[in-house]
Design a protein around this motif. Sequence first.
Motif, mmCIF file in Angstrom:
data_model
loop_
_atom_site.group_PDB
_atom_site.id
_atom_site.type_symbol
_atom_site.label_atom_id
_atom_site.label_comp_id
_atom_site.label_asym_id
_atom_site.label_seq_id
_atom_site.Cartn_x
_atom_site.Cartn_y
_atom_site.Cartn_z
ATOM 1 N N UNK A 35 0.841 -1.191 0.000
ATOM 2 C CA UNK A 35 0.000 0.000 0.000
ATOM 3 C C UNK A 35 0.883 1.251 0.000
ATOM 4 N N UNK A 36 0.712 2.088 -1.013
ATOM 5 C CA UNK A 36 1.633 3.205 -1.233
ATOM 6 C C UNK A 36 0.861 4.492 -1.475
ATOM 7 N N UNK A 37 1.305 5.572 -0.845
ATOM 8 C CA UNK A 37 0.839 6.915 -1.175
ATOM 9 C C UNK A 37 1.922 7.604 -1.986
ATOM 10 N N UNK A 38 1.532 8.253 -3.080
ATOM 11 C CA UNK A 38 2.486 9.028 -3.863
ATOM 12 C C UNK A 38 2.179 10.515 -3.703
ATOM 13 N N UNK A 39 3.246 11.312 -3.626
ATOM 14 C CA UNK A 39 3.109 12.759 -3.507
ATOM 15 C C UNK A 39 4.031 13.451 -4.500
ATOM 16 N N UNK A 40 3.513 14.451 -5.172
ATOM 17 C CA UNK A 40 4.345 15.408 -5.878
ATOM 18 C C UNK A 40 4.457 16.661 -5.002
ATOM 19 N N UNK A 41 5.269 17.612 -5.417
ATOM 20 C CA UNK A 41 5.618 18.719 -4.521
ATOM 21 C C UNK A 41 4.446 19.643 -4.206
ATOM 22 N N UNK A 42 3.356 19.573 -4.973
ATOM 23 C CA UNK A 42 2.206 20.436 -4.692
ATOM 24 C C UNK A 42 1.026 19.645 -4.150
ATOM 25 N N UNK A 43 1.320 18.536 -3.463
ATOM 26 C CA UNK A 43 0.266 17.725 -2.875
ATOM 27 C C UNK A 43 0.581 17.367 -1.441
#
Length: 229
Positions: free
Chosen positions: A75-83
Motif C-alpha cells: 500500500x503506497x501513497x504518492x506525492x508530488x511537490x504540490x500535494x
Amino acid sequence: SFEDFTSFKAFSLFSQYSYPIFLFLNENVTEVLTPELVKRYRINIVKIKPLNNLFEYSDFCINQLFNLISKKYENILTFQSDGFLIKEGWEKFVTENNFSYIGAAWRHWGGIMVEKNKEWHVFNEKRVNMANGAVSFRKRSKMLKATDLLKELQLKNEQIIEMGNPDCKRALEDLFYSYFLFCLLDEKPPTIEQCNQFVTDPCDWDDYSNKISFGIHCPKLVNEWKQKI
C-alpha cells in the motif's frame, strides 16, 4: 525542495503510524536533507537518473518506480511537490474501500490512442475520469500488473498518447495506470464522490479550511472552476 518536506511533515502528522518514505533523487540536497530529518521521517533515499520533463517522469513511474520499492510494501501513497495530506483518517478510508488506485477526479474523460502503421488509432471506446497521480493511493502489485500488460501487448510507452491532446507526446503515467487498470484489467474504479473525498484538486482556501478531503493538490486562494460547475 522545501515543498517536499512539507509533504513529509503532513504525512507524519496525519498518518496513524510512522511509515517509511522513499525519496527519489538525482542530485545532492544535503543542505536541506539533514541526517536528523532522514531519521525522523524514516526516509529511504533512492538515487535515480535526472528526469527532465513530465514524459521522462511518466516513463520512470511506469517502468521503474514500483520495482524500486521493497516488495514488502503493498500500500503506497504518492506525492508530488504540490500535494499534501490535511487531515487524519485516510488509512481507514482506503482500507475499508479496498482501492487499487485512487486520486483526484479529472474534469474530462481521458482515452488512449495507439500508433499502428504510422497512423493513430483509438485503442477502444472506453474512457476514464480518474485518477490524478499527484496525491494518490496505489497498490504496488496492481501497478506492476498494468506495466506487465503493457509489455504483453507489445506496446512501447512512446506509442501511446492521450486521445484529443495533440501536444501530448505520450500518455502520462496517471492516465496510463487509470486506463489500464479500470478499462483493460477490470479493476473496480472509485466513484467521483470517493475521489473528491480523498483529494481536492485544485484546492482553494475554503476547501482547505473546511478539510473536505484527506489530501489536496494544487493549492489556490480561489478555485475558478467552481464558477464553471
